[in-house]
Each structure stands twice: as C-alpha cells, then as structure tokens.
Design a protein around this motif. Structure first.
Motif, PDB file in Angstrom:
ATOM      1  N   PRO A 177      10.259  12.724 -13.415  1.00 51.28           N
ATOM      2  CA  PRO A 177       9.060  13.106 -12.649  1.00 51.28           C
ATOM      3  C   PRO A 177       8.018  11.993 -12.557  1.00 51.28           C
ATOM      4  O   PRO A 177       7.383  11.834 -11.501  1.00 51.28           O
ATOM      5  N   VAL A 178       7.833  11.209 -13.618  1.00 51.27           N
ATOM      6  CA  VAL A 178       6.882  10.088 -13.557  1.00 51.27           C
ATOM      7  C   VAL A 178       7.348   9.087 -12.491  1.00 51.27           C
ATOM      8  O   VAL A 178       6.566   8.591 -11.680  1.00 51.27           O
ATOM      9  N   GLY A 179       8.658   8.819 -12.465  1.00 50.54           N
ATOM     10  CA  GLY A 179       9.210   7.893 -11.476  1.00 50.54           C
ATOM     11  C   GLY A 179       9.107   8.436 -10.064  1.00 50.54           C
ATOM     12  O   GLY A 179       8.802   7.696  -9.121  1.00 50.54           O
ATOM     13  N   ALA A 180       9.348   9.725  -9.903  1.00 49.81           N
ATOM     14  CA  ALA A 180       9.234  10.331  -8.573  1.00 49.81           C
ATOM     15  C   ALA A 180       7.803  10.220  -8.064  1.00 49.81           C
ATOM     16  O   ALA A 180       7.559   9.899  -6.895  1.00 49.81           O
ATOM     17  N   ALA A 181       6.834  10.446  -8.952  1.00 57.54           N
ATOM     18  CA  ALA A 181       5.424  10.327  -8.565  1.00 57.54           C
ATOM     19  C   ALA A 181       5.091   8.885  -8.201  1.00 57.54           C
ATOM     20  O   ALA A 181       4.393   8.620  -7.215  1.00 57.54           O
ATOM     21  N   ALA A 182       5.612   7.930  -8.988  1.00 58.60           N
ATOM     22  CA  ALA A 182       5.345   6.514  -8.714  1.00 58.60           C
ATOM     23  C   ALA A 182       5.926   6.107  -7.368  1.00 58.60           C
ATOM     24  O   ALA A 182       5.309   5.374  -6.591  1.00 58.60           O
ATOM     25  N   ARG A 183       7.126   6.599  -7.103  1.00 59.31           N
ATOM     26  CA  ARG A 183       7.768   6.283  -5.814  1.00 59.31           C
ATOM     27  C   ARG A 183       6.943   6.844  -4.653  1.00 59.31           C
ATOM     28  O   ARG A 183       6.688   6.155  -3.665  1.00 59.31           O
ATOM     29  N   ALA A 184       6.512   8.106  -4.770  1.00 63.03           N
ATOM     30  CA  ALA A 184       5.731   8.730  -3.695  1.00 63.03           C
ATOM     31  C   ALA A 184       4.413   7.983  -3.486  1.00 63.03           C
ATOM     32  O   ALA A 184       4.003   7.724  -2.355  1.00 63.03           O
ATOM     33  N   ARG A 185       3.765   7.612  -4.595  1.00 64.93           N
ATOM     34  CA  ARG A 185       2.500   6.883  -4.500  1.00 64.93           C
ATOM     35  C   ARG A 185       2.704   5.551  -3.767  1.00 64.93           C
ATOM     36  O   ARG A 185       1.926   5.168  -2.912  1.00 64.93           O
ATOM     37  N   GLN A 186       3.818   4.867  -4.127  1.00 61.60           N
ATOM     38  CA  GLN A 186       4.079   3.581  -3.482  1.00 61.60           C
ATOM     39  C   GLN A 186       4.319   3.761  -1.981  1.00 61.60           C
ATOM     40  O   GLN A 186       3.802   3.001  -1.161  1.00 61.60           O
ATOM     41  N   GLU A 187       5.084   4.785  -1.609  1.00 61.13           N
ATOM     42  CA  GLU A 187       5.373   5.035  -0.188  1.00 61.13           C
ATOM     43  C   GLU A 187       4.089   5.334   0.579  1.00 61.13           C
ATOM     44  O   GLU A 187       3.877   4.842   1.677  1.00 61.13           O
ATOM     45  N   LEU A 188       3.223   6.151  -0.031  1.00 59.34           N
ATOM     46  CA  LEU A 188       2.005   6.564   0.668  1.00 59.34           C
ATOM     47  C   LEU A 188       1.023   5.414   0.789  1.00 59.34           C
ATOM     48  O   LEU A 188       0.402   5.242   1.836  1.00 59.34           O
ATOM     49  N   THR A 189       0.887   4.595  -0.267  1.00 53.61           N
ATOM     50  CA  THR A 189      -0.039   3.465  -0.171  1.00 53.61           C
ATOM     51  C   THR A 189       0.501   2.434   0.814  1.00 53.61           C
ATOM     52  O   THR A 189      -0.264   1.812   1.537  1.00 53.61           O
ATOM     53  N   ALA A 190       1.828   2.282   0.884  1.00 50.35           N
ATOM     54  CA  ALA A 190       2.416   1.350   1.846  1.00 50.35           C
ATOM     55  C   ALA A 190       2.141   1.836   3.267  1.00 50.35           C
ATOM     56  O   ALA A 190       1.851   1.059   4.170  1.00 50.35           O
ATOM     57  N   LYS A 191       2.192   3.164   3.477  1.00 50.81           N
ATOM     58  CA  LYS A 191       2.008   3.733   4.814  1.00 50.81           C
ATOM     59  C   LYS A 191       0.592   3.509   5.347  1.00 50.81           C
ATOM     60  O   LYS A 191       0.408   3.203   6.504  1.00 50.81           O
ATOM     61  N   VAL A 192      -0.395   3.691   4.453  1.00 47.65           N
ATOM     62  CA  VAL A 192      -1.769   3.517   4.939  1.00 47.65           C
ATOM     63  C   VAL A 192      -2.224   2.062   4.810  1.00 47.65           C
ATOM     64  O   VAL A 192      -3.330   1.731   5.180  1.00 47.65           O
ATOM     65  N   GLY A 193      -1.330   1.219   4.293  1.00 43.44           N
ATOM     66  CA  GLY A 193      -1.595  -0.207   4.256  1.00 43.44           C
ATOM     67  C   GLY A 193      -2.647  -0.628   3.266  1.00 43.44           C
ATOM     68  O   GLY A 193      -3.350  -1.607   3.475  1.00 43.44           O
ATOM     69  N   VAL A 194      -2.784   0.113   2.180  1.00 44.45           N
ATOM     70  CA  VAL A 194      -3.765  -0.258   1.149  1.00 44.45           C
ATOM     71  C   VAL A 194      -3.148  -1.309   0.220  1.00 44.45           C
ATOM     72  O   VAL A 194      -2.039  -1.106  -0.233  1.00 44.45           O
TER      73      VAL A 194
END
Ligand SMILES: [Zn+2]
Length: 235
Positions: free
Chosen positions: A218-235
């Motif tokens: 679950p920690v890894g799944a959260a990290a992956r989702a966070r990375q995808e979302l920050t990449a999407k908004v270009g932060v």
C-alpha cells in the motif's frame, strides 16, 4: 497487468474471469478519482524505495518470497517494467533445476524458494508435509533435510541476484514476503553463495530484508499514484 492501459492481461486460475478486465476504468467510475494499476511486486518495490529498507536507492532488485516468487526492477531511480511489464520477473526463468513450476515452466527459481515450494521440497525428501515456517523451525533445530531445503533456496536466490547484477548492474537486493520471516536462517545462506560466486563487476550486491512488511504494497501504491498525479499536473 498492463499498467499503461489499466487492464488485466493474463490471470492465473485463482483469478477466474479477470483477464481483459479494465480495472482502472471501473475504479475511476466507481470513485470519481484517477486510478492507476500495477502488480503487487512492483508496488512492494515502490514502497521499499520510497520509505523502506532501500529508501532513495537507484538500482535495486526487489524479490518477494511468498506463495510464489515475485521480482521487480528499479533502475536509474525508476521502476523498469519493460515493454510487457515483465522486467525483473526473476522467479520464472529456467536454470534452477528441472522441477515443474506453478506457471507451467520447468526449473524456475520459484520451485526452490517460494513458501509453497519450500514445503513441497521438504515433503519430497521426508514424506512429511510442513509449511515453510515449520521447515524453518525444523532447520533451527538441526533437521538436516530442512537445512538442505533452505540451503537450496538460498543458493537459488543468490544465483538469481548474480544473474540480475550481470544484466542490469544493480547495487542492492531487497527481499520480502512470508519466507523472509526466516531471515536469520536465509540471509547467511544467500551471502555464502554470493561470496562463492560474486557479480562480475567486482562490486558485491548489498542484501537487505524488506522493512515495511505488509505495508510495503500500500505504501508503494500510494507513492506510485502520487508520482503519476504530480507528473500530470507538471509540478
Ligand atoms: Zn515459473
């Protein structure tokens, strides 16, 4: 799984009817938030790199020794899944004997080092059916058959590490899954084999036990989702 499309590509017989199912579409529709799909071993490695035993490291092989043997590859500071999502699947390549594997292949590491296989290999030698944990307890009491089973598992894991190091030059291996609870037994067996047959680079591979236990996924799944979302908004 195909993490790019969020679909299940192939499912084993314990997941009837899942092949072809569009998981992320269903989750996004149900929850109304973006969703991403990955396999459990990739998520395990994501978790251990983002906040576990190999935090911040850039070149790591992750292995899970559970019902089966899972593998995932972190290289150059990112998960490397390969064009079919199968990179790092060290549990299912031949060269580890000739026993039939759960996947239908022969001589895979999983036939030596999964929890199920450790029980089966002990039964092959003694006719007695024990769990992997019970085999480890027997080894601790000096049971030579139990020791031989764990010795073969340790040697196989070391071989898999050296093979991976020779192909992608990893610095570290992190091992998780239920079988890793027998770490005091398993670690020296792996290290002995690694010392006898080291990577060609001349740099020993660091061997560590997973730190997050069942939280790694679950920690890894959260990290992956966070990375995808920050990449999407270009932060
Ligand atoms: Zn296999």
């Amino acid at each position: 799984v195909d993490s790019a499309t969020g679909r299940i590509l192939v499912a084993s017989d314990s997941f009837t009817g899942w092949a072809g199912f569009a998981v992320t579409d269903a989750v996004e529709e149900a929850l109304g938030v973006p969703a991403f799909l990955d396999n459990d071993v990739n998520a395990f490695l994501y978790g251990e790199v983002s906040g576990g035993a190999v935090r911040g490291e850039s070149d790591v092989l992750g292995m899970t020794l559970g019902t089966g043997v899972g593998g995932a590859l972190w290289t150059g500071g990112a998960l490397f899944a390969g064009p079919h999502g199968a990179a790092g699947e060290i549990g299912h390549i031949p060269g580890f004997g000739d026993l039939l594997c759960s996947c239908g292949g022969r001589g895979h590491l999983e036939t030596l080092a999964s929890g199920r296989s450790i029980g089966a290999r002990y039964a092959d030698r003694t006719g007695r059916r024990l769990t992997a944990r019970e085999v480890a307890q027997a080894a601790d009491r000096g049971d030579q058959d139990a020791l031989a089973v764990y010795d073969a598992a340790g040697a196989g894991i070391a071989q898999a590490i050296v093979m991976t190091a020779g192909v992608v030059d990893i610095t570290t291996v992190v091992v998780g899954g239920g079988v890793s609870r027998a770490w005091p037994l398993l670690e020296p067996l792996i290290l002995t084999s690694l010392a006898a047959d080291p990577p060609v680079s001349g740099h020993p591979v660091r061997l560590v036990r997973a730190a997050l236990a069942s939280d790694a996924v679950p920690v890894g799944a959260a990290a992956r989702a966070r990375q995808e979302l920050t990449a999407k908004v270009g932060v």
